[in-house]
Design a protein around this motif. Structure first.
Motif, short mmCIF file in Angstrom:
data_model
loop_
_atom_site.label_atom_id
_atom_site.label_comp_id
_atom_site.label_asym_id
_atom_site.label_seq_id
_atom_site.Cartn_x
_atom_site.Cartn_y
_atom_site.Cartn_z
N GLU A 116 -29.32 -2.46 -75.59
CA GLU A 116 -30.34 -2.10 -74.59
C GLU A 116 -29.69 -1.45 -73.37
O GLU A 116 -30.19 -0.46 -72.83
CB GLU A 116 -31.12 -3.34 -74.16
N ARG A 117 -28.58 -2.00 -72.94
CA ARG A 117 -27.88 -1.47 -71.77
C ARG A 117 -27.37 -0.05 -72.04
O ARG A 117 -27.48 0.84 -71.20
CB ARG A 117 -26.72 -2.41 -71.43
N GLN A 118 -26.81 0.16 -73.23
CA GLN A 118 -26.30 1.48 -73.59
C GLN A 118 -27.44 2.48 -73.73
O GLN A 118 -27.33 3.62 -73.28
CB GLN A 118 -25.49 1.41 -74.89
N ALA A 119 -28.55 2.05 -74.33
CA ALA A 119 -29.70 2.94 -74.49
C ALA A 119 -30.25 3.35 -73.12
O ALA A 119 -30.60 4.52 -72.91
CB ALA A 119 -30.78 2.26 -75.32
N ALA A 120 -30.31 2.41 -72.19
CA ALA A 120 -30.80 2.72 -70.84
C ALA A 120 -29.86 3.71 -70.16
O ALA A 120 -30.31 4.64 -69.48
CB ALA A 120 -30.93 1.44 -70.02
N ALA A 121 -28.56 3.53 -70.34
CA ALA A 121 -27.58 4.44 -69.73
C ALA A 121 -27.71 5.85 -70.31
O ALA A 121 -27.67 6.84 -69.58
CB ALA A 121 -26.16 3.91 -69.95
N PHE A 122 -27.89 5.95 -71.63
CA PHE A 122 -28.07 7.26 -72.26
C PHE A 122 -29.36 7.92 -71.78
O PHE A 122 -29.38 9.10 -71.45
CB PHE A 122 -28.07 7.13 -73.78
N ALA A 123 -30.45 7.16 -71.75
CA ALA A 123 -31.74 7.70 -71.33
C ALA A 123 -31.69 8.20 -69.89
O ALA A 123 -32.21 9.27 -69.58
CB ALA A 123 -32.84 6.65 -71.50
N ALA A 124 -31.02 7.46 -69.02
CA ALA A 124 -30.93 7.83 -67.61
C ALA A 124 -30.16 9.13 -67.42
O ALA A 124 -30.37 9.84 -66.44
CB ALA A 124 -30.26 6.71 -66.81
N ARG A 125 -29.31 9.47 -68.38
CA ARG A 125 -28.48 10.67 -68.25
C ARG A 125 -28.92 11.79 -69.19
O ARG A 125 -28.24 12.79 -69.33
CB ARG A 125 -27.02 10.30 -68.50
N GLY A 126 -30.06 11.60 -69.85
CA GLY A 126 -30.58 12.63 -70.74
C GLY A 126 -29.76 12.80 -72.02
O GLY A 126 -29.79 13.87 -72.63
N LEU A 127 -29.04 11.76 -72.43
CA LEU A 127 -28.23 11.80 -73.65
C LEU A 127 -29.07 11.30 -74.82
O LEU A 127 -29.99 10.51 -74.64
CB LEU A 127 -26.96 10.97 -73.48
N PRO A 128 -28.76 11.71 -76.04
CA PRO A 128 -29.58 11.35 -77.20
C PRO A 128 -29.42 9.88 -77.60
O PRO A 128 -28.39 9.48 -78.15
CB PRO A 128 -29.05 12.28 -78.30
N THR A 129 -30.44 9.08 -77.33
CA THR A 129 -30.37 7.66 -77.65
C THR A 129 -30.32 7.40 -79.16
O THR A 129 -29.83 6.36 -79.58
CB THR A 129 -31.55 6.88 -77.04
N ASP A 130 -30.77 8.35 -79.97
CA ASP A 130 -30.69 8.17 -81.42
C ASP A 130 -29.23 8.15 -81.89
O ASP A 130 -28.92 7.60 -82.95
CB ASP A 130 -31.49 9.23 -82.17
N ALA A 131 -28.31 8.70 -81.11
CA ALA A 131 -26.89 8.68 -81.46
C ALA A 131 -26.36 7.25 -81.49
O ALA A 131 -25.37 6.96 -82.18
CB ALA A 131 -26.08 9.50 -80.45
N LEU A 132 -27.03 6.33 -80.80
CA LEU A 132 -26.59 4.93 -80.75
C LEU A 132 -26.86 4.20 -82.06
O LEU A 132 -26.44 3.05 -82.23
CB LEU A 132 -27.26 4.21 -79.58
N SER A 133 -27.53 4.84 -83.00
CA SER A 133 -27.74 4.27 -84.33
C SER A 133 -26.66 4.69 -85.31
O SER A 133 -26.69 4.29 -86.48
CB SER A 133 -29.11 4.71 -84.88
N ASP A 134 -25.71 5.48 -84.85
CA ASP A 134 -24.62 5.94 -85.71
C ASP A 134 -23.83 4.73 -86.23
O ASP A 134 -23.44 3.87 -85.45
CB ASP A 134 -23.69 6.86 -84.91
N PRO A 135 -23.62 4.65 -87.54
CA PRO A 135 -22.89 3.49 -88.10
C PRO A 135 -21.44 3.37 -87.63
O PRO A 135 -20.85 2.30 -87.76
CB PRO A 135 -22.97 3.70 -89.61
N LYS A 136 -20.88 4.42 -87.07
CA LYS A 136 -19.50 4.31 -86.60
C LYS A 136 -19.41 3.64 -85.22
O LYS A 136 -18.32 3.33 -84.75
CB LYS A 136 -18.79 5.65 -86.59
N LEU A 137 -20.56 3.36 -84.60
CA LEU A 137 -20.60 2.70 -83.29
C LEU A 137 -20.65 1.18 -83.48
O LEU A 137 -21.52 0.67 -84.18
CB LEU A 137 -21.81 3.17 -82.48
#
Length: 117
Positions: free
Chosen positions: A62-83
């Motif tokens: 949740e914290r990482q998703a909020a950080a990505f959203a606040a900076r206009g970064l793609p939150t779907d990237a956080l579903s990458d299995p390498k993360l």
């Protein structure tokens, strides 16, 4: 100061470094620079795995998703299995991680601190 709790390197000095199969340990991934670094690492084909160490006081995803959203970064990237999102503390022994999680991260730390440099 922070290196005080890092383990003694276990990998021999002649460990082979493969620039096409990188494994990274990242801290500070919810900050402005850290979020952009994480996004770049996740989009880089040469990176096989990214361990992200977060403070234990909040849900890392949740914290990482909020950080990505606040900076206009793609939150779907956080579903990458390498993360791999981990909660820990760099001032604690084993980075404050559960033993099983620390065992995954330990080889990365050993490579990052070869020869005490």
């Amino acid at each position: 100061h922070y290196a005080k709790y890092l383990p003694t390197p276990l990998a021999p000095a002649d460990t082979v470094y493969d620039p096409n199969n990188l494994v990274v340990l990242l801290t500070g991934s919810t900050g402005n620079v850290g979020s952009h670094i994480l996004a770049a690492l996740l989009s880089e084909p040469k990176v096989r795995k990214v361990f992200v160490l977060n403070r234990p006081n909040a849900s890392p995803k949740e914290r990482q998703a909020a950080a990505f959203a606040a900076r206009g970064l793609p939150t779907d990237a956080l579903s990458d299995p390498k993360l791999v999102l981990l909660s820990g503390d760099v001032t604690q022994e084993r980075l404050g991680l559960e033993p099983a999680d620390f065992e995954q991260v330990n080889p990365i730390i050993c490579r990052a601190f070869r020869g005490g440099r």
